[in-house]
Design a protein around this motif. Structure first.
Motif, mmCIF file in Angstrom:
data_model
loop_
_atom_site.group_PDB
_atom_site.id
_atom_site.type_symbol
_atom_site.label_atom_id
_atom_site.label_comp_id
_atom_site.label_asym_id
_atom_site.label_seq_id
_atom_site.Cartn_x
_atom_site.Cartn_y
_atom_site.Cartn_z
ATOM 1 N N GLY A 125 0.813 -1.216 0.000
ATOM 2 C CA GLY A 125 0.000 0.000 0.000
ATOM 3 C C GLY A 125 0.850 1.272 0.000
ATOM 4 O O GLY A 125 0.372 2.363 -0.323
ATOM 5 N N LEU A 126 2.099 1.103 0.382
ATOM 6 C CA LEU A 126 2.995 2.252 0.525
ATOM 7 C C LEU A 126 3.245 2.972 -0.791
ATOM 8 O O LEU A 126 3.491 4.176 -0.803
ATOM 9 N N ARG A 127 3.163 2.245 -1.899
ATOM 10 C CA ARG A 127 3.537 2.819 -3.199
ATOM 11 C C ARG A 127 2.718 4.064 -3.538
ATOM 12 O O ARG A 127 3.185 4.951 -4.233
ATOM 13 N N GLU A 128 1.507 4.134 -3.027
ATOM 14 C CA GLU A 128 0.630 5.287 -3.312
ATOM 15 C C GLU A 128 0.912 6.460 -2.377
ATOM 16 O O GLU A 128 0.457 7.562 -2.617
ATOM 17 N N ARG A 129 1.581 6.187 -1.264
ATOM 18 C CA ARG A 129 1.704 7.213 -0.226
ATOM 19 C C ARG A 129 3.155 7.423 0.161
ATOM 20 O O ARG A 129 3.481 7.645 1.326
ATOM 21 N N PHE A 130 4.090 7.335 -0.771
ATOM 22 C CA PHE A 130 5.511 7.353 -0.404
ATOM 23 C C PHE A 130 6.324 8.179 -1.390
ATOM 24 O O PHE A 130 6.042 8.222 -2.596
ATOM 25 N N ALA A 131 7.367 8.827 -0.855
ATOM 26 C CA ALA A 131 8.377 9.477 -1.708
ATOM 27 C C ALA A 131 9.734 9.317 -1.047
ATOM 28 O O ALA A 131 9.843 9.396 0.191
ATOM 29 N N TYR A 132 10.740 9.067 -1.874
ATOM 30 C CA TYR A 132 12.116 9.190 -1.367
ATOM 31 C C TYR A 132 12.636 10.513 -1.909
ATOM 32 O O TYR A 132 12.697 10.730 -3.126
ATOM 33 N N ASN A 133 12.996 11.389 -0.977
ATOM 34 C CA ASN A 133 13.344 12.767 -1.327
ATOM 35 C C ASN A 133 14.659 13.115 -0.614
ATOM 36 O O ASN A 133 14.656 13.627 0.491
ATOM 37 N N PRO A 134 15.791 12.787 -1.228
ATOM 38 C CA PRO A 134 17.078 12.975 -0.535
ATOM 39 C C PRO A 134 17.353 14.440 -0.222
ATOM 40 O O PRO A 134 16.867 15.326 -0.909
ATOM 41 N N GLU A 135 18.145 14.628 0.819
ATOM 42 C CA GLU A 135 18.525 15.983 1.235
ATOM 43 C C GLU A 135 19.975 16.241 0.819
ATOM 44 O O GLU A 135 20.825 15.375 0.991
ATOM 45 N N PHE A 136 20.216 17.436 0.282
ATOM 46 C CA PHE A 136 21.558 17.762 -0.215
ATOM 47 C C PHE A 136 22.190 18.938 0.520
ATOM 48 O O PHE A 136 23.170 19.489 0.034
ATOM 49 N N LEU A 137 21.618 19.336 1.658
ATOM 50 C CA LEU A 137 22.116 20.567 2.287
ATOM 51 C C LEU A 137 23.585 20.456 2.688
ATOM 52 O O LEU A 137 24.116 19.361 2.927
ATOM 53 N N ASN A 138 24.219 21.603 2.745
ATOM 54 C CA ASN A 138 25.580 21.707 3.290
ATOM 55 C C ASN A 138 25.473 22.280 4.678
ATOM 56 O O ASN A 138 24.775 23.281 4.868
ATOM 57 N N GLN A 139 26.181 21.677 5.624
ATOM 58 C CA GLN A 139 26.221 22.297 6.938
ATOM 59 C C GLN A 139 26.953 23.625 6.792
ATOM 60 O O GLN A 139 27.960 23.715 6.099
ATOM 61 N N GLY A 140 26.446 24.648 7.417
ATOM 62 C CA GLY A 140 27.007 26.000 7.257
ATOM 63 C C GLY A 140 26.090 26.865 6.418
ATOM 64 O O GLY A 140 26.024 28.071 6.604
ATOM 65 N N SER A 141 25.361 26.232 5.470
ATOM 66 C CA SER A 141 24.389 27.008 4.679
ATOM 67 C C SER A 141 23.080 26.226 4.598
ATOM 68 O O SER A 141 22.352 26.301 3.613
#
Ligand SMILES: NC(=O)c1ccc[n+]([C@@H]2O[C@H](COP(=O)([O-])OP(=O)(O)OC[C@H]3O[C@@H](n4cnc5c(N)ncnc54)[C@H](O)[C@@H]3O)[C@@H](O)[C@H]2O)c1
Length: 461
Positions: free
Chosen positions: A137-153
């Motif tokens: 059921g997860l396929r309808e309610r899921f996203a993989y959304n990686p984070e790319f932030l840099n510490q400091g900004s």
């Protein structure tokens, strides 16, 4: 949207604050009682420039609160979306330890079908797909959304990301992300969750490769008439290459590049995939931290004994070493993979007496991190009577220090190792110290007059 952000570390807390400013109703979920207490008192438990002010401002909107249970909070008022930003630290074998992610997902999946689940923690390719196999059921309610932030900004990176990567299997998953990031202007890459997981690892592997490449080139800039700064300046002006991540040093040491390169190599190994380039990147980096020790052994062996290497052939016994900088970067208090964590124990292990100075780390923390070393209260306190000073962080206080005065406090052979290539070569070559950097850095006079091919300016006393 009513948003839960589970895990209030560098990613989760900056995200909770940024999403509140975007207009969402945000609940930060944190299991660590000390972190939670700090957050409830309006204090940021991690250091990030601008975070204390932004946290206060976000709190004042009345749209940001903190608690320890996503389930209870969801029961009171259901969330539209749940972001998972817990840690994926390295395991002993280099793989990503998914214990925190697994525990959170187990709890969050019980809340379905109401909220959309967005996994942001860095996980190996295929992790989300495996999850969906056991929870169709997860396929309808899921996203993989990686984070790319840099510490400091980090806050700026949340507000103006370089890209938003949306790994989804369904239109509803993609739509939930679009609503979450409404008003944020950035290019979108819509792909599968596995593709998004690979994008995150590939991005960090590429950045790490740039740094290892710069370090390998620095190793080739060892003559007196090739300046590594000029080389990287010249290389980086090519718009296809760019200047970012081309600074030589003692290896990449933020919290993500070491763990993510190792995790990717481990994952590829388990899949039977060859990764010679990635493995070379890691090998160059692993060797780079040893460069400071190697220089110390060579230079102090000659400086302290009767002849080269006499006293110190088997180590650095009798050497007094000042380590200047605990952090990898001044603007982040994340010490998880800072080179100091490798360099200081290695020095102690070779019998050196070590004093450690870092203006952003209190002496109690420094002493706790490095048992056997002395936490110095000031730069002169660290340097006085030391045979060598090793710069590991580009602290303004170190860059702008009175190095003539510090040189006078050093003991012979007055060695200064600039592990961040941040001191002025012009100033250092003018002082009665042996200045060693990562690759050769020439004073401008040497460039204009044409340096001798025989004399190595780094070695001049
Ligand atoms: N730090 C970075 O610069 C950065 C950048 C991009 C991506 N990432 C990735 O993002 C993820 C998070 O990184 P981080 O540096 O913020 O980690 P972190 O260790 O600083 O923070 C994780 C937080 O989650 C909390 N936590 C763990 N389990 C929990 C649970 N069950 N309920 C509530 N809270 C829980 C921990 O107590 C901790 O405060 C990692 O996968 C990392 O690789 C980090």
């Amino acid at each position: 949207m009513r948003v839960a952000v589970i895990g209030q570390g560098y990613v989760g807390l900056t995200g909770a604050v940024a999403l509140t400013h975007q207009g969402h109703q945000v609940t930060g979920i944190e299991q660590d009682p000390d972190r939670l207490r700090a957050l409830r008192e309006g204090r940021a438990p991690v250091f990030e420039p601008g975070l204390p002010e932004q946290l206060t401002a976000a709190g004042a909107t009345g749209r940001l609160r903190f608690t320890d249970s996503v389930t209870e909070s969801h029961r009171r008022t259901p969330f539209d979306i749940v972001l998972v930003t817990v840690g994926t630290p390295p395991s002993a074998d280099g793989s990503a330890d998914l214990t925190q992610v697994d525990a959170v997902l187990e709890e969050v999946l019980r809340l379905l079908p109401a909220p959309c689940v967005v996994l942001k923690s860095t996980v190996p390719p295929g992790t989300s797909a495996m999850l969906a196999e056991t929870h169709p059921g997860l396929r309808e309610r899921f996203a993989y959304n990686p984070e790319f932030l840099n510490q400091g900004s980090a806050l700026e990176d949340w507000a103006v990301p370089a890209r938003i990567v949306a790994g989804t299997w369904s239109e509803s998953g993609l739509e939930a992300l679009r609503e979450l990031y409404a008003g944020v202007s950035a290019p979108w890459v819509a792909t599968t969750p596995s593709g998004a997981e690979m994008i995150k690892y590939a991005s960090n592997a590429f950045l790490a490769t740039k740094i290892s490449f710069a370090n390998e080139v620095a190793g080739m800039c060892c003559g007196p008439d090739i300046d590594i700064d000029h080389v990287m300046q010249g290389v980086g002006f090519d718009p296809r290459i760019g200047h970012a991540f081309l600074q030589p040093g003692l290896g990449y040491g933020d919290s993500c590049l070491p763990k993510d390169t190792n995790a990717l190599a481990h994952w590829a190994g388990t899949e039977g995939l060859a990764t010679p380039l990635l493995r070379a990147t890691i090998a160059v980096n692993d060797a780079q931290a040893g460069l400071a020790i190697q220089i110390l052994r060579t230079e102090l062996g000659a400086g302290l004994g009767d002849g080269p290497g006499d006293d110190l052939a088997d180590g650095l016994a009798d050497a007094e070493i000042a380590v200047l900088g605990v952090r990898y970067e001044p603007w982040s208090d994340d010490l998880r993979a800072a080179p100091s964590r490798t360099v200081v124990p290695a020095l102690l292990g070779q019998g050196a007496r070590v004093r450690v100075w870092d203006p952003g780390t209190d002496t109690g923390t420094t002493a706790g991190l490095f048992p056997g070393a002395r936490a110095a209260a000031s730069l002169p306190d660290a340097v006085e009577g030391a045979h060598a000073a090793v710069v590991l962080t580009e602290w303004p206080q170190a860059i702008e220090a009175d190095w003539r005065g510090l040189a006078a406090l050093l003991d012979e052979p007055r060695l200064v190792i600039d592990g961040k290539n941040c001191l002025s070569p012009e100033q250092m070559h003018d002082l009665p110290v042996r200045y060693r950097s990562v690759g050769t850095r020439l004073p401008p006079s040497a460039v204009h007059s044409g340096a001798s091919r025989r004399a190595d300016p780094r070695m001049e006393a």
